[in-house]
Scaffold this motif. Structure first.
Motif, PDB file in Angstrom:
ATOM      1  N   ILE A 172      20.769  23.767 -38.893  1.00  0.00           N
ATOM      2  CA  ILE A 172      19.840  24.214 -37.849  1.00  0.00           C
ATOM      3  C   ILE A 172      20.474  25.324 -37.018  1.00  0.00           C
ATOM      4  CG2 ILE A 172      18.630  23.527 -35.732  1.00  0.00           C
ATOM      5  CD1 ILE A 172      18.365  20.709 -36.982  1.00  0.00           C
ATOM      6  N   LEU A 173      21.739  25.126 -36.628  1.00  0.00           N
ATOM      7  CA  LEU A 173      22.426  26.135 -35.812  1.00  0.00           C
ATOM      8  C   LEU A 173      22.594  27.442 -36.577  1.00  0.00           C
ATOM      9  CD1 LEU A 173      25.164  23.943 -34.070  1.00  0.00           C
ATOM     10  CD2 LEU A 173      23.000  24.752 -33.111  1.00  0.00           C
ATOM     11  N   GLN A 174      22.833  27.360 -37.886  1.00  0.00           N
ATOM     12  CA  GLN A 174      22.962  28.577 -38.688  1.00  0.00           C
ATOM     13  C   GLN A 174      21.648  29.351 -38.722  1.00  0.00           C
ATOM     14  OE1 GLN A 174      25.574  29.980 -39.854  1.00  0.00           O
ATOM     15  NE2 GLN A 174      24.589  31.593 -41.044  1.00  0.00           N
ATOM     16  N   VAL A 175      20.541  28.638 -38.866  1.00  0.00           N
ATOM     17  CA  VAL A 175      19.224  29.293 -38.863  1.00  0.00           C
ATOM     18  C   VAL A 175      18.980  29.976 -37.517  1.00  0.00           C
ATOM     19  CG1 VAL A 175      16.728  28.871 -38.907  1.00  0.00           C
ATOM     20  CG2 VAL A 175      18.209  27.792 -40.611  1.00  0.00           C
ATOM     21  N   LEU A 176      19.310  29.294 -36.429  1.00  0.00           N
ATOM     22  CA  LEU A 176      19.140  29.879 -35.098  1.00  0.00           C
ATOM     23  C   LEU A 176      20.044  31.105 -34.909  1.00  0.00           C
ATOM     24  CD1 LEU A 176      18.908  26.712 -32.816  1.00  0.00           C
ATOM     25  CD2 LEU A 176      17.069  28.277 -33.432  1.00  0.00           C
ATOM     26  N   HIS A 177      21.271  31.015 -35.408  1.00  0.00           N
ATOM     27  CA  HIS A 177      22.191  32.158 -35.314  1.00  0.00           C
ATOM     28  C   HIS A 177      21.610  33.369 -36.028  1.00  0.00           C
ATOM     29  CE1 HIS A 177      26.577  33.767 -35.953  1.00  0.00           C
ATOM     30  NE2 HIS A 177      25.815  34.581 -35.236  1.00  0.00           N
ATOM     31  N   GLN A 178      21.124  33.172 -37.239  1.00  0.00           N
ATOM     32  CA  GLN A 178      20.562  34.290 -38.007  1.00  0.00           C
ATOM     33  C   GLN A 178      19.326  34.862 -37.324  1.00  0.00           C
ATOM     34  OE1 GLN A 178      22.048  35.818 -40.544  1.00  0.00           O
ATOM     35  NE2 GLN A 178      23.718  34.367 -40.155  1.00  0.00           N
ATOM     36  N   ARG A 179      18.516  33.986 -36.707  1.00  0.00           N
ATOM     37  CA  ARG A 179      17.318  34.476 -36.020  1.00  0.00           C
ATOM     38  C   ARG A 179      17.685  35.374 -34.846  1.00  0.00           C
ATOM     39  NH1 ARG A 179      12.719  30.902 -32.814  1.00  0.00           N
ATOM     40  NH2 ARG A 179      11.458  32.696 -32.145  1.00  0.00           N
ATOM     41  N   HIS A 180      18.626  34.944 -34.023  1.00  0.00           N
ATOM     42  CA  HIS A 180      19.025  35.757 -32.867  1.00  0.00           C
ATOM     43  C   HIS A 180      19.698  37.052 -33.312  1.00  0.00           C
ATOM     44  CE1 HIS A 180      18.235  31.998 -30.673  1.00  0.00           C
ATOM     45  NE2 HIS A 180      18.147  32.745 -29.593  1.00  0.00           N
ATOM     46  N   LYS A 181      20.470  36.970 -34.372  1.00  0.00           N
ATOM     47  CA  LYS A 181      21.115  38.172 -34.900  1.00  0.00           C
ATOM     48  C   LYS A 181      20.068  39.159 -35.417  1.00  0.00           C
ATOM     49  CE  LYS A 181      24.714  39.546 -38.200  1.00  0.00           C
ATOM     50  NZ  LYS A 181      25.688  39.036 -39.214  1.00  0.00           N
ATOM     51  N   ALA A 182      19.015  38.636 -36.080  1.00  0.00           N
ATOM     52  CA  ALA A 182      17.951  39.500 -36.597  1.00  0.00           C
ATOM     53  C   ALA A 182      17.196  40.181 -35.456  1.00  0.00           C
ATOM     54  CB  ALA A 182      16.994  38.688 -37.460  1.00  0.00           C
ATOM     55  N   VAL A 183      16.938  39.447 -34.368  1.00  0.00           N
ATOM     56  CA  VAL A 183      16.248  40.054 -33.231  1.00  0.00           C
ATOM     57  C   VAL A 183      17.119  41.147 -32.622  1.00  0.00           C
ATOM     58  CG1 VAL A 183      15.275  39.642 -30.938  1.00  0.00           C
ATOM     59  CG2 VAL A 183      14.911  37.961 -32.750  1.00  0.00           C
ATOM     60  N   ALA A 184      18.402  40.872 -32.471  1.00  0.00           N
ATOM     61  CA  ALA A 184      19.315  41.887 -31.926  1.00  0.00           C
ATOM     62  C   ALA A 184      19.324  43.130 -32.796  1.00  0.00           C
ATOM     63  CB  ALA A 184      20.720  41.303 -31.803  1.00  0.00           C
ATOM     64  N   THR A 185      19.363  42.955 -34.110  1.00  0.00           N
ATOM     65  CA  THR A 185      19.380  44.087 -35.033  1.00  0.00           C
ATOM     66  C   THR A 185      18.085  44.882 -34.958  1.00  0.00           C
ATOM     67  OG1 THR A 185      20.819  42.829 -36.514  1.00  0.00           O
ATOM     68  CG2 THR A 185      19.700  44.736 -37.452  1.00  0.00           C
TER      69      THR A 185
END
Length: 490
Positions: free
Chosen positions: A83-96
């Motif tokens: 779950i935390l990995q999915v959240l990490h990727q989501r926030h990283k995608a928004v930042a990008t």
């Protein structure tokens, strides 16, 4: 990254922040890069009003963090980390999607550190096999920290002089974890010390909602949906000219549009009407949101970040009315508890019942009493067997769940008996377990089976709001009522 703290509170010219605007953006208003770009444009056009931004976690993030915490505590550490990995990727995608170059790299690196810390927390929960309230506050508050950093970076990338503020340095609370209450004097002092100098220097503060801290710095949260509450606390503490709650609907509606597609926007309503709607199930506002604004007489607006030109709903301290119903809502998941005394109904039994429910931390929704029995509404059946056992010998306790409370709300609605008659005609063939006009004059409530609740809402809405009354008519009626804030609410 520039971040404000109490160390900057001794700036000359301290004191009241003066006029400002508090803008709270909910999860759907920051859910992805395009939503945050819309936010930036909204903030740009309000710069002359000196905005202070209160940011929720990205949509659904708080739920996912809660799921990760419980998964870890129950021994499913791999599931929590996933779950935390999915959240990490989501926030990283928004930042990008928002940033580029060094600024994007810097923020992504910061997110990596945040999620490393979350992974460590999940490992601790798995080892302890528990997810206590103080740990919930520590974990869930990260959602607002991440989103406010995204918004801060996005605003600076479009040329705004935004400053990231740690809400835990502003909102001082008691130690009631997961449902903390602000310590008002401390909070107001901290808000003026931290936010005031930023506003006076022309900067735009950005802070997370939902979170606070005790006097000794222990992280707390204000309860689910508490970002609205945060905005109201900040608006009251800074003597804001208005508080704007930006969401994904055009304002407060006559009912949930998912239930009635012809639901219409209500142009104006009183604080009391809005609070009543929130208490009885409307999801636009957190029930506690309006209390600080009411006390400080700061008007609240509910607005749509996807449709910013819509006028929204204005909520003011006092609103003269013709007794018209404003909205209908429902609160599912209610149980009715019948209490019959073994011998006779005495005042001592009533006190004992209240004491027992309080010891079991059961909040009561409504109460109805007759000569020989007492009926209570509760939002959960958890603990009722223990309550029944404690009252054994004094009273017999039985309950029915899968009920829903359907409420018609409007100022002085109880003074209009013809409205009650109209409501009875609309749902006359639906079995109503309890009818209550409440302690206030602003609601008429009906307890029905959950299986009939949506139908009851639809019938009431059709009877009171559909057909003859268009949105324009509702607005005209509201305008004619001349809603005005007339002094501080007491």
């Amino acid at each position: 990254m520039r971040q404000a703290g109490l160390s900057g509170s001794s700036e000359p010219g301290g004191g009241a922040a003066g006029e400002c605007l508090v803008m709270k953006f909910g999860g759907t208003s920051v859910q992805d890069a395009s939503a945050i770009r819309r936010l930036c444009q909204l903030v740009k056009r309000t710069l002359p009003q000196r905005p202070v931004l209160v940011i929720s976690a990205l949509a659904k993030v708080t739920d996912q963090l809660m799921n990760a915490g419980w998964a870890a505590a129950q021994g499913h550490l791999d599931a929590a980390r996933e779950i935390l990995q999915v959240l990490h990727q989501r926030h990283k995608a928004v930042a990008t999607g928002l940033l580029s170059g060094d600024e994007c790299s810097r923020l992504c690196n910061e997110f990596a550190r945040e999620f490393d810390a979350l992974a460590a927390v999940s490992s601790r929960l798995a080892w302890e096999k528990a997810f206590p309230p103080h740990a919930q506050d520590q974990l869930l508050g990260v959602g607002e920290s991440l989103s406010s950093k995204l918004v801060h970076a996005a605003l600076r990338s479009v040329g705004l002089d935004a400053v990231l503020v740690d809400a835990r340095q502003c909102i001082v609370t008691d130690a009631a974890h997961t449902r903390a209450t602000p310590l008002w004097d401390d909070t107001n002092e901290h808000l003026q010390a931290v936010i005031g100098p930023l506003l006076r220097s022309g900067q735009t503060p950005v802070m997370g909602g939902f979170v606070g801290a005790t006097r000794d710095g222990m992280p707390t949260t204000l309860g689910r949906g508490g970002s609205d509450f945060s905005a109201s606390i900040v608006g009251a503490g800074l003597h804001a000219t208005r508080i704007e709650i930006w969401t994904d609907v055009d304002g407060i509606m006559t009912t949930d549009p998912a239930l009635c597609p012809d639901a219409r926007r209500v142009a104006r309503m009183s604080f009391d009407e809005a609070a009543e709607l929130a208490y009885f199930g409307a999801k636009v506002l957190h029930p506690a949101t309006l209390v600080p604004a009411m006390r400080s007489n700061v008007p609240v607006w509910v607005l749509n970040s996807r449709n910013p030109d819509c006028a929204g709903t204005e909520i003011v301290a006092h609103c003269e009315t013709d007794g018209r119903a404003k909205a209908v809502t429902m609160k599912p998941g209610v149980a009715i508890v019948d209490i019959e005394p073994v011998r006779w109904f005495a005042p001592e039994l009533l006190r004992e019942v209240f004491d027992v429910f309080e010891r079991h931390q059961h909040s009561l929704e409504l109460l109805s009493a007759s000569r020989g029995s007492l009926a209570l509404l509760v939002s959960s059946v958890t603990g009722l067997p223990s309550i029944a056992e404690e009252l054994k010998g004094l009273a017999n306790v039985r309950w029915e769940n899968h009920k829903a409370l359907v409420c018609l709300v409007g100022e002085q609605i109880r003074r209009r008996p013809e409205l009650a008659s109209q409501a009875f005609r609309a749902i006359g063939d639906i079995d109503v377990r309890m009818i209550c006009q409440g302690a206030s004059e602003r609601n008429i409530s009906f307890l029905v089976d959950e299986s009939r609740a949506v139908e009851a809402v639809q019938r009431l809405h059709r009877s009171f709001f559909s057909g003859a009354m268009s949105e324009t008519a509702i607005e005209a009626s509201s305008s004619q009522a001349m809603c005005q804030a007339e002094g501080a609410w007491q």
